[in-house]
Design a protein around this motif. Structure first.
Motif, PDB file in Angstrom:
ATOM      1  N   LEU A  61      32.818 -11.086  11.654  1.00 21.14           N
ATOM      2  CA  LEU A  61      32.203  -9.958  12.349  1.00 21.14           C
ATOM      3  C   LEU A  61      32.467 -10.164  13.834  1.00 21.14           C
ATOM      4  O   LEU A  61      32.060 -11.181  14.400  1.00 21.14           O
ATOM      5  CB  LEU A  61      30.703  -9.914  12.059  1.00 21.14           C
ATOM      6  N   THR A  62      33.166  -9.225  14.453  1.00 25.05           N
ATOM      7  CA  THR A  62      33.452  -9.312  15.880  1.00 25.05           C
ATOM      8  C   THR A  62      33.014  -8.031  16.572  1.00 25.05           C
ATOM      9  O   THR A  62      32.964  -6.965  15.972  1.00 25.05           O
ATOM     10  CB  THR A  62      34.960  -9.537  16.147  1.00 25.05           C
ATOM     11  N   ASP A  63      32.707  -8.161  17.869  1.00 28.03           N
ATOM     12  CA  ASP A  63      32.318  -6.977  18.640  1.00 28.03           C
ATOM     13  C   ASP A  63      33.519  -6.438  19.413  1.00 28.03           C
ATOM     14  O   ASP A  63      34.633  -6.951  19.292  1.00 28.03           O
ATOM     15  CB  ASP A  63      31.125  -7.286  19.550  1.00 28.03           C
ATOM     16  N   GLN A  64      33.281  -5.401  20.220  1.00 29.40           N
ATOM     17  CA  GLN A  64      34.368  -4.731  20.937  1.00 29.40           C
ATOM     18  C   GLN A  64      35.066  -5.645  21.941  1.00 29.40           C
ATOM     19  O   GLN A  64      36.200  -5.382  22.338  1.00 29.40           O
ATOM     20  CB  GLN A  64      33.871  -3.451  21.633  1.00 29.40           C
ATOM     21  N   ASP A  65      34.423  -6.734  22.339  1.00 29.92           N
ATOM     22  CA  ASP A  65      35.031  -7.681  23.269  1.00 29.92           C
ATOM     23  C   ASP A  65      35.756  -8.812  22.542  1.00 29.92           C
ATOM     24  O   ASP A  65      36.297  -9.718  23.176  1.00 29.92           O
ATOM     25  CB  ASP A  65      33.964  -8.266  24.203  1.00 29.92           C
ATOM     26  N   GLY A  66      35.712  -8.794  21.215  1.00 34.12           N
ATOM     27  CA  GLY A  66      36.356  -9.840  20.434  1.00 34.12           C
ATOM     28  C   GLY A  66      35.481 -11.045  20.170  1.00 34.12           C
ATOM     29  O   GLY A  66      35.923 -12.015  19.559  1.00 34.12           O
ATOM     30  N   ALA A  67      34.225 -10.995  20.620  1.00 29.45           N
ATOM     31  CA  ALA A  67      33.304 -12.114  20.391  1.00 29.45           C
ATOM     32  C   ALA A  67      32.878 -12.134  18.922  1.00 29.45           C
ATOM     33  O   ALA A  67      32.547 -11.094  18.346  1.00 29.45           O
ATOM     34  CB  ALA A  67      32.081 -11.995  21.286  1.00 29.45           C
ATOM     35  N   ALA A  68      32.899 -13.324  18.327  1.00 24.81           N
ATOM     36  CA  ALA A  68      32.515 -13.475  16.921  1.00 24.81           C
ATOM     37  C   ALA A  68      31.002 -13.592  16.791  1.00 24.81           C
ATOM     38  O   ALA A  68      30.339 -14.179  17.650  1.00 24.81           O
ATOM     39  CB  ALA A  68      33.179 -14.710  16.336  1.00 24.81           C
ATOM     40  N   HIS A  69      30.476 -13.021  15.712  1.00 22.71           N
ATOM     41  CA  HIS A  69      29.051 -13.109  15.386  1.00 22.71           C
ATOM     42  C   HIS A  69      28.954 -13.693  13.985  1.00 22.71           C
ATOM     43  O   HIS A  69      29.500 -13.117  13.036  1.00 22.71           O
ATOM     44  CB  HIS A  69      28.390 -11.727  15.443  1.00 22.71           C
ATOM     45  N   ASP A  70      28.278 -14.828  13.856  1.00 23.82           N
ATOM     46  CA  ASP A  70      28.141 -15.479  12.553  1.00 23.82           C
ATOM     47  C   ASP A  70      27.329 -14.619  11.602  1.00 23.82           C
ATOM     48  O   ASP A  70      26.383 -13.941  12.014  1.00 23.82           O
ATOM     49  CB  ASP A  70      27.455 -16.839  12.696  1.00 23.82           C
ATOM     50  N   VAL A  71      27.701 -14.661  10.333  1.00 24.70           N
ATOM     51  CA  VAL A  71      26.932 -14.006   9.277  1.00 24.70           C
ATOM     52  C   VAL A  71      26.543 -15.072   8.261  1.00 24.70           C
ATOM     53  O   VAL A  71      27.265 -16.046   8.071  1.00 24.70           O
ATOM     54  CB  VAL A  71      27.716 -12.859   8.596  1.00 24.70           C
ATOM     55  N   THR A  72      25.391 -14.886   7.631  1.00 22.93           N
ATOM     56  CA  THR A  72      24.908 -15.832   6.629  1.00 22.93           C
ATOM     57  C   THR A  72      25.155 -15.237   5.254  1.00 22.93           C
ATOM     58  O   THR A  72      24.571 -14.219   4.895  1.00 22.93           O
ATOM     59  CB  THR A  72      23.403 -16.110   6.822  1.00 22.93           C
ATOM     60  N   ARG A  73      26.025 -15.881   4.507  1.00 25.12           N
ATOM     61  CA  ARG A  73      26.358 -15.392   3.167  1.00 25.12           C
ATOM     62  C   ARG A  73      25.617 -16.214   2.125  1.00 25.12           C
ATOM     63  O   ARG A  73      25.287 -17.367   2.370  1.00 25.12           O
ATOM     64  CB  ARG A  73      27.866 -15.417   2.957  1.00 25.12           C
ATOM     65  N   THR A  74      25.376 -15.608   0.966  1.00 26.53           N
ATOM     66  CA  THR A  74      24.612 -16.281  -0.088  1.00 26.53           C
ATOM     67  C   THR A  74      25.380 -16.378  -1.401  1.00 26.53           C
ATOM     68  O   THR A  74      24.826 -16.799  -2.404  1.00 26.53           O
ATOM     69  CB  THR A  74      23.296 -15.523  -0.350  1.00 26.53           C
ATOM     70  N   ASP A  75      26.659 -16.031  -1.399  1.00 28.29           N
ATOM     71  CA  ASP A  75      27.438 -16.009  -2.638  1.00 28.29           C
ATOM     72  C   ASP A  75      28.043 -17.360  -3.006  1.00 28.29           C
ATOM     73  O   ASP A  75      28.608 -17.509  -4.089  1.00 28.29           O
ATOM     74  CB  ASP A  75      28.547 -14.966  -2.536  1.00 28.29           C
ATOM     75  N   ASN A  76      27.956 -18.359  -2.132  1.00 31.26           N
ATOM     76  CA  ASN A  76      28.552 -19.678  -2.362  1.00 31.26           C
ATOM     77  C   ASN A  76      30.036 -19.577  -2.714  1.00 31.26           C
ATOM     78  O   ASN A  76      30.567 -20.375  -3.480  1.00 31.26           O
ATOM     79  CB  ASN A  76      27.802 -20.440  -3.457  1.00 31.26           C
ATOM     80  N   ILE A  77      30.698 -18.566  -2.195  1.00 27.73           N
ATOM     81  CA  ILE A  77      32.123 -18.296  -2.422  1.00 27.73           C
ATOM     82  C   ILE A  77      32.436 -18.198  -3.918  1.00 27.73           C
ATOM     83  O   ILE A  77      33.480 -18.608  -4.395  1.00 27.73           O
ATOM     84  CB  ILE A  77      33.024 -19.299  -1.675  1.00 27.73           C
ATOM     85  N   GLN A  78      31.515 -17.639  -4.664  1.00 25.07           N
ATOM     86  CA  GLN A  78      31.715 -17.380  -6.092  1.00 25.07           C
ATOM     87  C   GLN A  78      32.128 -15.918  -6.276  1.00 25.07           C
ATOM     88  O   GLN A  78      31.784 -15.071  -5.450  1.00 25.07           O
ATOM     89  CB  GLN A  78      30.422 -17.653  -6.875  1.00 25.07           C
ATOM     90  N   PRO A  79      32.855 -15.590  -7.341  1.00 21.11           N
ATOM     91  CA  PRO A  79      33.236 -14.191  -7.581  1.00 21.11           C
ATOM     92  C   PRO A  79      31.991 -13.307  -7.779  1.00 21.11           C
ATOM     93  O   PRO A  79      31.097 -13.663  -8.538  1.00 21.11           O
ATOM     94  CB  PRO A  79      34.061 -14.261  -8.867  1.00 21.11           C
ATOM     95  N   VAL A  80      31.947 -12.208  -7.060  1.00 22.22           N
ATOM     96  CA  VAL A  80      30.835 -11.265  -7.142  1.00 22.22           C
ATOM     97  C   VAL A  80      31.376  -9.839  -7.110  1.00 22.22           C
ATOM     98  O   VAL A  80      32.419  -9.580  -6.523  1.00 22.22           O
ATOM     99  CB  VAL A  80      29.820 -11.460  -5.991  1.00 22.22           C
ATOM    100  N   SER A  81      30.657  -8.926  -7.717  1.00 20.36           N
ATOM    101  CA  SER A  81      31.004  -7.509  -7.617  1.00 20.36           C
ATOM    102  C   SER A  81      30.340  -6.874  -6.401  1.00 20.36           C
ATOM    103  O   SER A  81      30.812  -5.874  -5.883  1.00 20.36           O
ATOM    104  CB  SER A  81      30.581  -6.758  -8.881  1.00 20.36           C
ATOM    105  N   GLU A  82      29.225  -7.468  -5.975  1.00 19.49           N
ATOM    106  CA  GLU A  82      28.526  -6.994  -4.786  1.00 19.49           C
ATOM    107  C   GLU A  82      28.341  -8.172  -3.842  1.00 19.49           C
ATOM    108  O   GLU A  82      27.626  -9.123  -4.159  1.00 19.49           O
ATOM    109  CB  GLU A  82      27.184  -6.369  -5.158  1.00 19.49           C
TER     110      GLU A  82
END
Length: 119
Positions: A61-82
């Motif tokens: 996730l980046t803003d208009q200035d190119g700065a990155a914003h961390d996101v917290t994911r909960t999928d543990n990099i497992q296959p998901v449909s959502e």
């Protein structure tokens, strides 16, 4: 002459199977926020829905200035449909989400979508 018609039939069937398998790859069906959405407040989640399970291997996730914003994911990099991830509280601005993934059929995928937070 029969050999030529059998050959033609085999070629036609082969092409039909190849075309069908090309259409079987997973597709992104929807995003949250919707691509191009203008929001009044920071979104509580960044989400994507796929028609088949997808292992999302990268999300940024980046803003208009190119700065990155961390996101917290909960999928543990497992296959998901959502897929969903929680962003921090975001200030007014334009944002771009980039993602990469691997479908269950082994097909690598990637995409982007964007949204804006306005006053």
């Amino acid at each position: 002459m029969k050999t030529a018609s059998y050959f033609t039939a085999i070629i036609a069937l082969s092409l039909a199977f190849l075309t069908g398998s090309a259409d079987a790859h997973s597709k992104k069906e929807a995003t949250e926020p919707a691509d191009g959405a203008v929001l009044e407040t920071s979104p509580p989640t960044i989400a994507m829905r796929f028609d088949m399970p997808m292992r999302v291997t990268l999300i940024s996730l980046t803003d208009q200035d190119g700065a990155a914003h961390d996101v917290t994911r909960t999928d543990n990099i497992q296959p998901v449909s959502e897929f969903s991830a929680a962003p921090p509280a975001l200030p007014v601005g334009q944002y771009k989400v980039e993602w990469r993934g691997l479908a269950d059929d082994g097909h690598p995928m990637q995409g982007t979508f964007s949204f804006e937070i306005a006053n």
